[in-house]
Enzyme design. Structure first.
Site, mmCIF file in Angstrom:
data_model
loop_
_atom_site.group_PDB
_atom_site.id
_atom_site.type_symbol
_atom_site.label_atom_id
_atom_site.label_comp_id
_atom_site.label_asym_id
_atom_site.label_seq_id
_atom_site.Cartn_x
_atom_site.Cartn_y
_atom_site.Cartn_z
ATOM 1 C CE LYS A 1 -10.040 -21.388 17.745
ATOM 2 N NZ LYS A 1 -9.454 -20.045 17.548
ATOM 3 C CG HIS B 1 -15.834 -18.644 13.681
ATOM 4 N ND1 HIS B 1 -14.590 -18.802 14.224
ATOM 5 C CD2 HIS B 1 -15.658 -17.875 12.580
ATOM 6 C CE1 HIS B 1 -13.711 -18.158 13.474
ATOM 7 N NE2 HIS B 1 -14.327 -17.586 12.477
ATOM 8 C CE LYS C 1 -15.211 -18.473 8.313
ATOM 9 N NZ LYS C 1 -15.348 -17.054 8.520
ATOM 10 C CD GLU D 1 -6.664 -14.858 10.069
ATOM 11 O OE1 GLU D 1 -7.679 -14.303 10.492
ATOM 12 O OE2 GLU D 1 -5.838 -15.410 10.799
ATOM 13 C CG ASP E 1 -5.847 -18.692 16.755
ATOM 14 O OD1 ASP E 1 -6.846 -18.777 17.492
ATOM 15 O OD2 ASP E 1 -5.655 -17.737 15.975
ATOM 16 C CG HIS F 1 -10.926 -22.181 12.593
ATOM 17 N ND1 HIS F 1 -12.041 -22.443 13.323
ATOM 18 C CD2 HIS F 1 -10.399 -21.033 13.111
ATOM 19 C CE1 HIS F 1 -12.196 -21.503 14.248
ATOM 20 N NE2 HIS F 1 -11.210 -20.641 14.139
ATOM 21 C CE LYS G 1 -3.969 -14.340 13.880
ATOM 22 N NZ LYS G 1 -5.291 -14.322 13.263
#
Ligand code: BG6
Length: 529
Positions: free
Chosen positions: A186, A216, A220, A254, A273, A278, A378
């Site tokens: 990505k 990704h 998981k 995060e 992002d 995700h 974040k």
């Protein structure tokens, strides 16, 4: 439990037996040469090579496996090995959110003996002819069977040119006995149009089955387990619909900031992002219809369909239903941290968002009328990725004449990371003569049942590329459906600059606007656990 590749994997029957053990280990992947473009880059050392070490340690790579690094930096196999070893050591020492565990030394030796390095520019046709000769040499000495896995760990502007060059050099052509696959990282596009253009471009050279678009999060274990929870158990599916579910909250919080990625992040922002990829993958896993099999296309079609069912918004709705935030200074885990605008490579008056919350509907029979809420950001108070499903309240009548005032709702919480597990919250009667209720939780923690193997999340994904299983990769239409869902927000935000940034303190739960978004619908976010 069902394994995606069709094996039945037995779980411990009770936690008390405490016999922790490895999950069933699949056989080694077929022989191949893996070529990493961007061999000197961050992703290679932080995730891809540690994952290869873990695969080697688990015996899941073929003895004939070879690893070729391609990068524009001058270097040699020797130097590449040294740099990777030093970088992996640092990541292990630093720890952090990247999940890189200790790297097994014998696995690293095994891998480093199979590594070679080629200096070359991604845009230079000469790189690909030299690579073709180099690979032909490996085929002779190592019998890699002529199977090649090209991993594009380079900036996204190189994706299309690299694929075209692979094609021009004849490296993308498959035969009956030799496969050629390309892994694309990505960001896959920056919006719907650019994602479509990129798909069209790479599909000139490759067939869809040769393309492995990585997200990704799908590597998981706990994300993969959402499907097992839903489709390998009879218990939950009857509850999984608009009759029983009040709303769904997906949180990806995060504590890290943008770190050294300011340049990338400034033009990307939290929405691009995290959300079309995700977060929407988590939503798709949670909301998809049952596939007819665990075949890659059966699963991906169902995921794509549910993303396509996200209700389109006009600009006014996008501005109302999506909120953004940017972190100011503050304290995270007892550390004083600067505002986003003072991070390296970030503009002092940047309007890039570091937080998004969005409320949307899924227009289909299962979910009509059930609001979905997502938030990601974040520098928040806690690191927590979870899917919280709130069930409808029970009828009140039974407790007339008792001290039960407010009935608490039932929740199912799928904890993706950290502290992976699943909890079910419900009411129980407090012991004693008076009828009062208390919220209690039935909690399953992975660590009590399964021994976790060292894992960066990339192991499964790389292994799956080698065996040609694309279930956990995004198909062209899946990526486009993700972008299509968020495009109205991207457009609305481009036309309307935020005026209140920074609007949340580092170490907080995010901007007040995110709480207001919930409050307008009569709901509340769960506290960041
Ligand atoms: C990446 C994003 O794709 O995912 C990062 O670019 C983010 O900004 C990361 O931090 C989160 O992944 P994980 O596995 O650390 O939760």
């Amino acid at each position: 439990m069902l394994h995606r590749h069709g094996q039945a994997v037995e779980a411990e029957k009770t936690p008390d037996t405490a016999h922790l053990r490895e999950a069933g280990s699949p056989p080694p992947a077929p022989p191949c040469a893996m070529v990493i473009f961007g061999a000197a880059g961050d992703l290679t050392k932080r995730l891809v090579v540690p994952a290869l070490c873990n695969l080697a340690q688990a015996g899941q790579l073929s003895g004939q496996f070879r690893l070729v690094g391609v990068d524009h930096n001058t270097g040699s196999a020797e130097k590449w090995r040294e740099k990777l070893a030093a970088a992996m050591h640092d990541f292990v020492v630093q720890g952090g959110e990247s999940n890189v565990n200790a790297v097994d030394q014998s696995a690293w030796r095994w891998l480093s003996e199979r590594m070679s390095y080629l200096q070359g520019d991604v845009n230079d046709p000469g790189t690909y002819t030299r690579l073709r000769d180099h690979l032909a040499g490996l085929d002779k000495t190592a019998t890699t069977a002529g199977n090649y896995l090209f991993y594009l760990a380079v900036a996204d502007r190189f994706f299309a040119p690299a694929v075209a060059q692979l094609g021009a050099a004849g490296l993308a052509t498959e035969t009956e006995r030799q496969w050629r696959r390309v892994v694309i990282e990505k960001p896959f596009g920056h919006g719907l149009l650019s994602a479509k253009a990129l798909n069209a471009e790479i599909l000139k050279t490759l067939k869809e089955h040769q393309i492995f678009r990585i997200d990704h999060f799908l590597g998981k274990e706990t994300v993969q387990n959402i499907m097992a929870l839903r489709f390998a158990n009879g218990l939950f599916e009857p509850l999984w619909n608009r009759q029983q579910i009040d709303h769904v909250q997906v949180t990806v919080a995060e504590t890290i900031g943008v770190e050294h990625r300011g340049k990338f992040y400034e033009k990307t922002g939290a929405l691009r992002d995290m959300v079309p990829n995700h977060v929407l993958q988590l939503v798709a896993m949670t909301a998809m219809e049952p596939p007819i099999s665990f075949d890659a296309d059966a699963v991906r079609s169902k995921k794509t369909e549910v993303l396509q069912a996200i209700k389109p918004m006009d600009q006014a709705q996008a501005l109302r239903d999506a909120v953004r935030g940017q972190y100011g200074g503050g304290t995270v885990v007892s550390q004083n941290l600067p505002p986003y605008r003072q991070e390296p490579y970030v503009e002092p008056n940047s309007t890039t968002e570091t937080f998004v919350a969005w409320r949307f509907s899924i227009d289909n029979w299962r979910w009509a009328g059930v609001p979905f809420f997502i938030r990601t950001g974040k520098r928040l108070r806690r690191r927590s990725t979870e899917i919280a499903i709130r069930f409808r309240q029970a009828p009140f009548a039974l407790f007339r004449g008792t001290q039960v005032g407010q009935m608490n709702p039932n929740w199912m919480i799928l904890r993706i990371q950290p502290d992976e597990g699943i909890a079910l919250e419900f009411a129980a009667k407090r012991p004693g003569p008076v009828v009062t209720l208390s919220n209690v939780s039935m909690d399953f923690a992975y660590k009590n049942y399964f021994k976790a193997a060292p894992n960066t999340g990339y192991e499964t994904l790389i292994y799956d590329c080698m065996i040609g299983d694309a279930t956990l990769f995004q198909r062209a239409d899946t990526v486009e459906a993700g972008w299509q869902a968020v495009q109205p927000i991207l457009d609305a935000w481009t036309d309307n600059s935020p005026s209140d940034f920074p609007n949340y303190a580092a170490g907080s739960d995010g901007p007040a606007a995110a709480d207001e978004l919930m409050a307008r619908m009569g709901r509340m976010w769960r506290p960041l656990a």
